[in-house]
Design an enzyme around this catalytic site. Structure first.
Site, PDB file in Angstrom:
ATOM      1  N   PRO A   1      39.376  35.046  39.447  1.00  0.00           N
ATOM      2  CA  PRO A   1      38.989  35.542  40.281  1.00  0.00           C
ATOM      3  C   PRO A   1      39.733  36.509  38.516  1.00  0.00           C
ATOM      4  CG  PRO A   1      41.097  34.458  40.810  1.00  0.00           C
ATOM      5  CD  PRO A   1      40.248  33.716  40.028  1.00  0.00           C
ATOM      6  N   CYS A   2      39.413  37.137  37.789  1.00  0.00           N
ATOM      7  CA  CYS A   2      39.327  37.808  36.629  1.00  0.00           C
ATOM      8  C   CYS A   2      39.115  39.124  37.510  1.00  0.00           C
ATOM      9  CB  CYS A   2      39.329  37.995  35.102  1.00  0.00           C
ATOM     10  SG  CYS A   2      36.592  37.966  35.843  1.00  0.00           S
ATOM     11  N   HIS A   3      38.432  39.493  38.543  1.00  0.00           N
ATOM     12  CA  HIS A   3      38.349  41.100  39.099  1.00  0.00           C
ATOM     13  C   HIS A   3      39.380  41.236  39.811  1.00  0.00           C
ATOM     14  CE1 HIS A   3      36.904  37.725  42.180  1.00  0.00           C
ATOM     15  NE2 HIS A   3      37.180  38.899  43.043  1.00  0.00           N
TER      16      HIS A   3
END
Length: 158
Positions: free
Chosen positions: A123-125
């Site tokens: 989850p780089c978001h």
């Protein structure tokens, strides 16, 4: 490599992998699905597509299909650390640098974050600036904002 397209509420997601693992989940330009499920589609890609669908419906917060990321040892440390950021919460590059015990590597963490090929799953978001603002996202800042709002709207109190 095998490919399968998933039509999400925020665009087409191309899922790439082998018979055993998913290696890439990336938003692609356009709104036409090219790679559909057929008799040759590996089950792991189908499972990924199903789990993405559950995620977008707010029913799934954790993914369980097998995936593999290819990168340097440093990148892998960063990507593993990203998976520790809970659903609907955020962290900063500095938080990740601290988590991998390399507090001075904030810029390198940002670079590794940008090379993540498994969007949503890794989850780089969920990484935002230390000032609380949205920072770069390969899928576009509007998608990052959408994903964060989506997760907040389906967060369950534990």
């Amino acid at each position: 490599m095998n490919k399968l397209d998933y039509k999400s509420p925020i665009g087409i997601v191309e899922i790439v992998g082998t018979e055993e693992v998913v290696s890439s989940i990336m938003f692609i330009e356009g709104d036409e699905v090219s790679n559909t499920v057929n008799s040759e589609t590996p089950q792991v890609l189908v499972d990924c597509s199903i789990q993405l669908d559950e995620y977008f419906k707010g029913e799934r917060h954790v993914f369980s299909f097998p995936y593999n990321f290819e990168g340097t040892e440093f990148q892998k440390k960063v990507w593993n650390a990203l998976t520790t950021i809970p659903y609907a919460e955020t962290g900063s590059y500095k938080d990740i640098a601290t988590a991998i015990k390399n507090e001075k590597a904030v810029r390198a963490v940002g670079t590794a974050n940008g090379k993540n090929r498994l969007s949503i799953i890794i989850p780089c978001h969920r990484i935002i600036g230390s000032n609380g603002r949205l920072t770069g996202y390969a899928g576009g800042l509007w998608r990052k904002d959408w994903l964060l709002q989506h997760e907040r709207s389906f967060k369950r109190e534990e």
